[in-house]
Design an enzyme around this catalytic site. Structure first.
Site, short mmCIF file in Angstrom:
data_model
loop_
_atom_site.label_atom_id
_atom_site.label_comp_id
_atom_site.label_asym_id
_atom_site.label_seq_id
_atom_site.Cartn_x
_atom_site.Cartn_y
_atom_site.Cartn_z
N PHE A 127 47.05 0.64 -18.93
CA PHE A 127 47.76 1.60 -19.78
C PHE A 127 47.76 2.95 -19.08
O PHE A 127 46.70 3.52 -18.81
CB PHE A 127 47.11 1.73 -21.17
CG PHE A 127 47.95 2.58 -22.10
CD1 PHE A 127 48.96 2.01 -22.86
CD2 PHE A 127 47.76 3.95 -22.17
CE1 PHE A 127 49.76 2.80 -23.69
CE2 PHE A 127 48.55 4.75 -22.99
CZ PHE A 127 49.56 4.17 -23.76
N ASP A 229 43.02 6.05 -12.44
CA ASP A 229 43.30 6.65 -13.74
C ASP A 229 42.01 6.67 -14.54
O ASP A 229 41.59 5.66 -15.09
CB ASP A 229 44.39 5.83 -14.45
CG ASP A 229 44.74 6.39 -15.82
OD1 ASP A 229 44.00 7.27 -16.31
OD2 ASP A 229 45.74 5.94 -16.40
N LYS A 258 42.54 13.57 -21.73
CA LYS A 258 41.69 13.30 -22.89
C LYS A 258 40.50 14.24 -23.06
O LYS A 258 40.61 15.30 -23.63
CB LYS A 258 41.24 11.84 -22.86
CG LYS A 258 42.35 10.87 -23.29
CD LYS A 258 41.80 9.49 -23.50
CE LYS A 258 42.87 8.48 -23.91
NZ LYS A 258 43.26 8.56 -25.30
N1 PLP Z 1 45.86 6.67 -18.99
C1 PLP Z 1 44.90 6.08 -19.72
C2 PLP Z 1 43.83 5.28 -19.03
C3 PLP Z 1 44.87 6.21 -21.11
O1 PLP Z 1 43.91 5.60 -21.81
C4 PLP Z 1 45.89 6.97 -21.73
C5 PLP Z 1 45.92 7.10 -23.19
O2 PLP Z 1 45.33 6.35 -23.91
C6 PLP Z 1 46.87 7.56 -20.94
C7 PLP Z 1 46.81 7.40 -19.57
C8 PLP Z 1 47.96 8.39 -21.55
O3 PLP Z 1 47.42 9.58 -22.03
P1 PLP Z 1 48.24 10.50 -23.05
O4 PLP Z 1 48.27 9.78 -24.36
O5 PLP Z 1 47.46 11.77 -23.09
O6 PLP Z 1 49.60 10.69 -22.47
#
Ligand code: PLP
Length: 414
Positions: A127, A229, A258
């Site tokens: 994700f 990520d 986050k």
């Molecule tokens: N990358 C990861 C690993 C995530 O868990 C998330 C959101 O849950 C995102 C990217 C996307 O983040 P945002 O919701 O702040 O765009």
């Protein structure tokens, strides 16, 4: 009726205030927060160092523009570079924007090497966000008919209906180095790998440290960028600043958001070596990215993590939660696996268990279920042992009695 657009299956409760790991709703009911706004409230609620930093900065200067130097941004970039082993930082406002920056960076890196249509290796069940490029990088493409997304950021339906997707992603199974090696041998347009060291939305899937090291070696051999990520798993949650530090590797690109400013929106794309020099003035930007207010909140968050030993705390308290859940639930019929690292914990059942979210709420506990079957805990890093034991004392009996119900009688969604 609210005029908020109908993009979330919201739970009908609204919180009005919070203190440490506790929040209160409009009726005054108190809840134990084992989710931290999905890994956002690093310092819990109402942390004095954070609220003071936000108040002071907002009274001094909230926003200027990236047209000018921003002292708080420079200090935060220095700090992030020092703790991550990277060289330069681009600031944005969210996790998807951090990933979007990385995707653009990889493409520019590839085109600089003369690759006409640069590709990026991504993982099953990943994700990375909901912008067009990041939802295209997100797996898995399979959509089960008849299901609604269980959580606001659940994986299902991320791509469905948004075709044509952004191309240039090569998907491989997670934690499987052989399949990445096969891509390397057949696809000469690949320039980077994008991986979550622990997949959060995908169900708390933990990559082996050996896999991360092998990815590093492969990327070195191929001249690819290794992009991690750590939007959900990073920033102290597993006992070190970053999960990749457990594997003792240094990625080329690190994505954060986050928990970085403990609730104030901010994202960051950190880069090292040649990757750090890819963007030039005009190639990427963000109006709000790295403004004084967000950076002051992030600096206060990072300082508190260090001053209060919150990484060690996350490791210790996470260990108590994991051991407690394993002792009470592992091996029981209906429990597929209890897994986690620090304060990032998943309990996978053999059946959809979205109903547990409402049952826990009723009992005064905030949790989440992802991928239908995985109970997910992401508490604030300040959670103490006593509070962790309270989580166990509410959650364990709920899961046990849930599993005693006949599986067929449990509706598929919350
Ligand atoms: N990358 C990861 C690993 C995530 O868990 C998330 C959101 O849950 C995102 C990217 C996307 O983040 P945002 O919701 O702040 O765009």
């Amino acid at each position: 009726m609210s005029h908020s657009m109908n993009t979330y299956s919201r739970i009908p409760v609204a919180f009005t205030r919070g203190e440490r790991v506790w929040v209160w709703d409009e009726s005054g009911k108190k809840y134990l927060d084992a989710l931290a706004g999905i890994a956002v409230n690093t310092l819990g609620h109402g942390h004095a160092k954070l609220t003071r930093a936000i108040a002071e900065q907002s009274s001094r200067l909230i926003h200027t523009s990236n047209l000018y130097r921003i002292a708080e941004q420079e200090r935060l970039a220095d700090k992030l570079a020092a703790i991550s082993g990277t060289d330069s930082v681009f600031f944005c406002n969210s996790g998807c924007e951090a990933n979007e920056a990385a995707i653009k960076l990889a493409r520019l890196y590839g085109s600089g090497k003369g690759v006409e249509s640069p590709g990026i290796v991504v993982m099953d069940k990943a994700f990375h966000g909901r912008t067009l490029a990041t939802l295209s990088a997100t797996g898995n493409r399979k959509v089960q008919q008849g299901f609604e997304p269980l959580s606001a950021t659940g994986n299902r339906k991320v791509q469905q209906g948004f075709e044509p997707l952004v191309t240039g992603f090569v998907r491989v199974p997670f934690n499987d180095i052989e399949s990445v090696r096969q891509v390397a041998s057949r696809d000469k347009s690949v320039v980077a790998v994008l991986v979550e060291p622990i997949q959060g939305e995908g169900g708390i899937n933990i990559s082996s440290m050996r896999y991360l090291r092998e990815l590093r070696e492969l990327c070195d051999g191929q001249g690819w960028l290794l992009m991690v990520d750590e939007v959900q798993c990073g920033l102290g949650r597993t006992g070190k600043w970053f999960v990749y530090q457990h594997a003792e590797i240094r990625p080329d690109v690190v994505l954060l958001a986050k928990g970085l400013a403990s609730g104030v929106p901010i994202g960051a794309c950190l880069a090292r070596g040649p990757a750090a020099a890819v963007f030039k003035p005009g190639t990427h930007g963000s109006t709000f990215g790295g403004n004084p207010l967000a950076c002051a909140a992030a600096l206060a968050t990072l300082a508190a993590i260090e001053e209060e030993g919150l990484m060690k705390n996350a490791e210790r308290v996470g260990g108590i939660l994991l051991a407690g859940l394993r002792e009470a639930l592992a091996g029981r019929p209906g429990v597929a696996e209890v897994r986690g690292h620090g304060l990032m914990i998943g309990v996978e059942l053999d059946r959809p268990c979205g109903n547990l979210v409402g049952q826990a709420l009723e009992a005064g506990l905030l949790i989440n279920v992802t991928m239908d079957k995985v109970i997910r805990l992401l508490p604030p890093l300040i959670m103490n042992e006593g509070e962790a034991r309270q989580v166990l004392s509410i959650l364990v009996p709920l899961v046990r009695s849930f599993l005693e119900q006949p599986a067929a009688a449990v509706p598929a969604r919350a």
